[in-house]
Each structure stands twice: as structure tokens, then as C-alpha cells.
Design a protein around this motif. Structure first.
Motif, short mmCIF file in Angstrom:
data_model
loop_
_atom_site.label_atom_id
_atom_site.label_comp_id
_atom_site.label_asym_id
_atom_site.label_seq_id
_atom_site.Cartn_x
_atom_site.Cartn_y
_atom_site.Cartn_z
N PHE A 57 -7.98 -12.75 40.58
CA PHE A 57 -8.94 -12.16 39.64
C PHE A 57 -9.54 -10.96 40.35
CE2 PHE A 57 -13.22 -12.00 37.63
CZ PHE A 57 -12.81 -11.79 36.33
N GLY A 58 -9.11 -9.77 39.94
CA GLY A 58 -9.46 -8.58 40.70
C GLY A 58 -8.72 -8.62 42.02
N ASP A 59 -9.46 -8.51 43.13
CA ASP A 59 -8.84 -8.56 44.45
C ASP A 59 -8.96 -9.93 45.10
OD1 ASP A 59 -8.15 -5.86 44.32
OD2 ASP A 59 -10.10 -5.21 45.11
N THR A 60 -9.47 -10.91 44.35
CA THR A 60 -9.75 -12.22 44.93
C THR A 60 -8.76 -13.26 44.42
OG1 THR A 60 -12.11 -11.67 45.00
CG2 THR A 60 -11.51 -14.00 45.22
N ALA A 61 -8.20 -14.03 45.36
CA ALA A 61 -7.31 -15.13 44.98
C ALA A 61 -8.14 -16.28 44.43
CB ALA A 61 -6.50 -15.59 46.18
N VAL A 62 -7.72 -16.83 43.32
CA VAL A 62 -8.38 -18.00 42.73
C VAL A 62 -7.69 -19.24 43.27
CG1 VAL A 62 -8.98 -19.17 40.59
CG2 VAL A 62 -8.89 -16.67 40.66
N THR A 63 -8.45 -20.19 43.75
CA THR A 63 -7.85 -21.36 44.41
C THR A 63 -8.15 -22.68 43.71
OG1 THR A 63 -9.75 -21.52 45.89
CG2 THR A 63 -7.85 -20.24 46.67
N ARG A 68 -14.15 -22.20 36.31
CA ARG A 68 -14.48 -21.67 34.99
C ARG A 68 -13.72 -20.36 34.77
NH1 ARG A 68 -18.01 -18.10 32.50
NH2 ARG A 68 -18.92 -18.83 30.52
N ALA A 69 -13.08 -20.24 33.61
CA ALA A 69 -12.38 -19.01 33.26
C ALA A 69 -13.39 -17.91 32.98
CB ALA A 69 -11.50 -19.23 32.03
N GLU A 70 -13.23 -16.77 33.65
CA GLU A 70 -14.13 -15.64 33.47
C GLU A 70 -13.44 -14.56 32.64
OE1 GLU A 70 -17.14 -15.69 34.35
OE2 GLU A 70 -17.16 -17.43 35.68
N PRO A 71 -14.20 -13.78 31.86
CA PRO A 71 -13.58 -12.67 31.12
C PRO A 71 -13.01 -11.65 32.10
CG PRO A 71 -15.83 -13.12 30.35
CD PRO A 71 -15.65 -13.88 31.62
N GLY A 72 -11.85 -11.12 31.76
CA GLY A 72 -11.25 -10.11 32.61
C GLY A 72 -9.78 -10.37 32.84
N ALA A 73 -9.19 -9.58 33.75
CA ALA A 73 -7.74 -9.62 33.98
C ALA A 73 -7.41 -10.56 35.12
CB ALA A 73 -7.23 -8.22 34.28
N TYR A 74 -6.51 -11.50 34.85
CA TYR A 74 -5.96 -12.37 35.87
C TYR A 74 -4.50 -11.98 36.08
CZ TYR A 74 -9.97 -15.56 35.65
OH TYR A 74 -11.22 -16.11 35.73
N ARG A 75 -4.12 -11.83 37.33
CA ARG A 75 -2.74 -11.51 37.67
C ARG A 75 -2.08 -12.74 38.32
NH1 ARG A 75 -5.01 -6.59 37.35
NH2 ARG A 75 -3.65 -4.91 36.63
N VAL A 76 -0.99 -13.17 37.70
CA VAL A 76 -0.26 -14.34 38.17
C VAL A 76 1.01 -13.84 38.85
CG1 VAL A 76 0.85 -16.50 37.53
CG2 VAL A 76 -1.18 -15.73 36.28
N HIS A 77 1.10 -14.04 40.16
CA HIS A 77 2.22 -13.54 40.94
C HIS A 77 3.30 -14.63 41.02
CE1 HIS A 77 0.10 -9.94 42.71
NE2 HIS A 77 -0.90 -10.62 42.18
N LEU A 78 4.42 -14.40 40.34
CA LEU A 78 5.50 -15.37 40.30
C LEU A 78 6.50 -15.06 41.40
CD1 LEU A 78 6.24 -15.58 36.47
CD2 LEU A 78 4.92 -17.18 37.84
N PRO A 79 6.74 -15.98 42.31
CA PRO A 79 7.80 -15.74 43.30
C PRO A 79 9.16 -15.80 42.62
CG PRO A 79 7.01 -17.98 43.48
CD PRO A 79 6.11 -17.29 42.47
N PRO A 80 10.15 -15.13 43.17
CA PRO A 80 11.51 -15.25 42.60
C PRO A 80 11.92 -16.72 42.60
CG PRO A 80 11.42 -13.51 44.26
CD PRO A 80 10.12 -14.25 44.36
N PRO A 81 12.58 -17.18 41.54
CA PRO A 81 13.01 -18.57 41.51
C PRO A 81 13.88 -18.90 42.72
CG PRO A 81 13.28 -17.59 39.34
CD PRO A 81 12.93 -16.48 40.29
N GLU A 82 13.60 -20.05 43.33
CA GLU A 82 14.42 -20.48 44.44
C GLU A 82 15.80 -20.86 43.93
OE1 GLU A 82 12.44 -23.77 46.15
OE2 GLU A 82 10.57 -22.66 46.55
N PRO A 83 16.85 -20.60 44.69
CA PRO A 83 18.18 -21.00 44.24
C PRO A 83 18.26 -22.51 44.12
CG PRO A 83 18.24 -20.32 46.53
CD PRO A 83 16.87 -19.95 46.00
N ALA A 84 18.93 -22.97 43.10
CA ALA A 84 19.08 -24.41 42.91
C ALA A 84 20.04 -24.96 43.96
CB ALA A 84 19.62 -24.71 41.51
#
Length: 332
Positions: A57-63, A68-84
Motif C-alpha cells: 500500500f504505497g511504499d509499505t508492505a502489508v503483512t 482494515r482495508a484503506e481507500p487507495g491503491a494496493y499493488r499485488v506482486h505476483l511471482p512467476p508461477p513455479e514450474p510444476a
């Protein structure tokens, strides 16, 4: 709690894809709000990403997923899928339907669904990994098809598998609610009496043979099968074989095989539950048809597409060995 959100087109960074969700108003748990904003990700998947520090959320990692969900932009960083781990194999599949979220196939008899110690290759999962290469968005972060139900290795018929996390969650919910149409065709020794009915019982591990399932007086799990004799063969008072339609309302291991045996009409060719004397003419029909497995085919699968909401229904005919058996029985 908020139901108000907007999403931006995905971004990318050096560590995979980034999904951006704008929460218009705050309130409620963060994981639930993000799951509503990003339906392609399951709530469980978001919880694991939050715990890994991959939601910012901004420059802060949410842990905390319960924050509580705050108004604003959340960025969800998806790692590349691990090979099966299972190997992708170029195995021919009969595909009944495919889109970006799921695939429906007509599984042949003799093909296991999952790799195992005894069958590490030549399974449906191996085939789907090859066929869907580059199209799997990752089930729980791993590039694999989402298997939400199974057929025994030697049972043929219609199966659905998820290609996306959202479809996997949606299909799993449908199966958990038993909100699925599943109808099988079985060729049985004798015929269940009465010719139409319901078997409702507890099914669990047999106390005498842990490799088998059995109808139990207590314990196990509830199992419900509706059945209808479609075609009896032989004397009306005591048929020596029959074609039976079985409709599942639950999905327990070996459910139909156990329930038909419990009704005194085990499935022909069943090496586990088919003990007992078979009429000589039926044994000859099995030999002529070349049937070497239980005569059970998952003929119908119907469900509401978990992403599009479209009602889907698929129906297939029994494969040649079972079709030949039925023809041979009709000729007796």
C-alpha cells in the motif's frame, strides 16, 4: 465493509506481474476486499501473498490479511508461477470445451488422473501440463491444472480441470456444494431391485480391507446415489445383467462401485467390488468385447461456469470396449 473498487491493467516488474486494485472506500478485512477487487485470485492465495510481503500500500508492505482495508491503491506482486513437478507429456486428449479458465476432457479408461509412485507418467495431469503450456495462470502460485474431482484410472468419461486460480476456487465451491450434474452409465451383474431408487449410506474404509471402501453403519461420510435400470438383459424376474444410470449427489471414493455392489448388482469387470458368480453368457460377452476394466463411464457433467456464469453441460458415449459389451449383451 467496502464493495467499491476499481482495477488497473496489470503491470510487470523484474519479479513477475503486478496487479493494481484501487479501493474506493475503506472498511472490512483487507484480504476479503482484495478478493472482491481481484477475482482472478482466490482469498487463500491473497492471504499467502500478504504473508509473504508481496502486497503493498504505497511504499509499505502489508503483512496482515485481517488488517482494515484503506481507500487507495494496493499493488499485488505476483511471482512467476513455479514450474510444476510432474513432467509435461504430449498425450492426445479428447477436448470437449476449453477457454481461458477451464478445460473439459473425455478421459480414456486406463489413464490415471494424478501422477503417483506407481504411475509417475502418462496421467491426465501430465497431458494437461503439455496441452495448456503457457496458459496456466497458476493454481496457488504453481503452473499446474486445478483438479477439482477425479475418476478412477479405469473409469472413462467427462472431467473438468481449472486453468486459473479463480476458476479453481469457483469449481471447488460448486463441488463442495454438490451443485454439479454428474451422471454415469454402468453395466452391472444382475440388476438392482427395485429398478429405480436411491442408495443413501455412510461410505468409508473397509475394516477388513483398508484398500477397499465399504458401506458402514457408523463413521465414514454420507454418500447418495440415485440409480435407474435403463436396460435389463435376461429374464424379467431375474436379469443376468443390466445397463444402469447412476446420478451422484455426493462424490465419495468408489461411490458408485460400492453402492451397486451393496445393492447386489456389482459393476461388470470390477476387480475390487465385483466378486460373485457371473452368468456364462455374460462372461462370454465380456471376453468378446475385450473389456478388461470396470464397465463404468462418466457420461454427463453439467455445471455453471464459475467465471462467465454460463450453464454448461457435456455428454459423451461409452468408449468402444463398454459399447461393445452392451451390444454383446443385447445379442444374447
Amino acid at each position: 465493509m467496502t464493495d467499491d473498487f476499481a482495477t488497473d491493467d496489470p503491470e510487470t516488474d523484474d519479479d513477475g506481474e503486478v496487479l493494481v486494485a484501487w479501493l474506493i472506500s475503506g472498511g472490512g478485512r483487507l484480504d476479503k476486499a482484495l478478493a472482491q477487487a481481484l477475482p482472478e485470485l482466490s482469498r487463500a492465495r491473497l492471504q499467502s501473498l500478504i504473508a509473504a510481503g508481496r502486497v503493498r500500500f504505497g511504499d509499505t508492505a502489508v503483512t496482515s490479511a485481517s488488517a482494515r482495508a484503506e481507500p487507495g491503491a494496493y499493488r499485488v506482486h505476483l511471482p512467476p508461477p513455479e514450474p510444476a513437478e510432474p513432467e509435461a507429456q504430449d498425450i492426445a486428449l479428447t477436448i470437449l470445451h476449453e477457454d481461458a479458465d477451464l478445460i473439459v476432457v473425455d478421459k480414456p479408461a486406463g489413464m490415471p488422473v494424478h501422477p503417483s509412485h506407481g504411475h509417475p507418467r502418462d496421467t491426465l495431469v501430465n497431458a494437461l501440463l503439455y496441452h495448456c503450456a503457457g496458459e496456466l495462470s497458476g493454481i496457488g502460485g504453481v503452473a499446474r491444472p486445478g483438479i477439482v474431482h477425479r475418476l478412477d484410472k479405469d473409469t472413462s468419461g467427462v472431467m473438468v480441470a481449472a486453468k486459473s486460480d479463480a476458476a479453481h476456487a469457483g469449481l471447488s465451491a460448486l463441488f463442495a456444494r454438490h451443485d454439479i450434474e454428474r451422471s454415469y452409465l454402468a453395466a452391472t451383474r444382475g440388476a438392482p431391485n427395485p429398478s429405480r431408487g436411491r442408495v443413501q449410506s455412510r461410505v468409508g474404509r473397509s475394516s477388513s480391507d483398508r484398500k477397499k471402501m465399504a458401506v458402514l453403519k457408523s463413521g465414514g461420510r454420507e454418500a447418495i446415489t440415485d440409480y435407474e435400470v435403463l436396460r435389463p438383459f435376461g429374464p424379467a424376474s431375474r436379469p443376468f445383467a443390466a445397463v444402469v444410470r447412476c446420478t451422484l449427489h455426493t462424490g465419495r471414493t468408489h461411490q458408485i462401485r460400492v453402492h451397486m455392489a451393496h445393492k447386489g448388482a456389482p459393476i461388470l469387470g470390477d476387480p475390487v467390488y465385483g466378486s460373485g458368480a457371473t452368468a456364462p453368457a455374460v462372461r462370454m460377452a465380456i471376453s468378446q468385447a475385450g473389456l478388461t476394466r470396470q464397465a463404468l463411464h462418466a457420461a454427463v457433467l453439467g455445471f455453471v461456469h464459475p467465471i462467465t456464469g454460463r450453464a454448461l453441460r457435456f455428454q459423451t458415449q461409452p468408449p468402444p470396449d463398454m459399447a461393445s459389451l452392451i451390444e454383446a449383451l443385447e445379442a444374447l
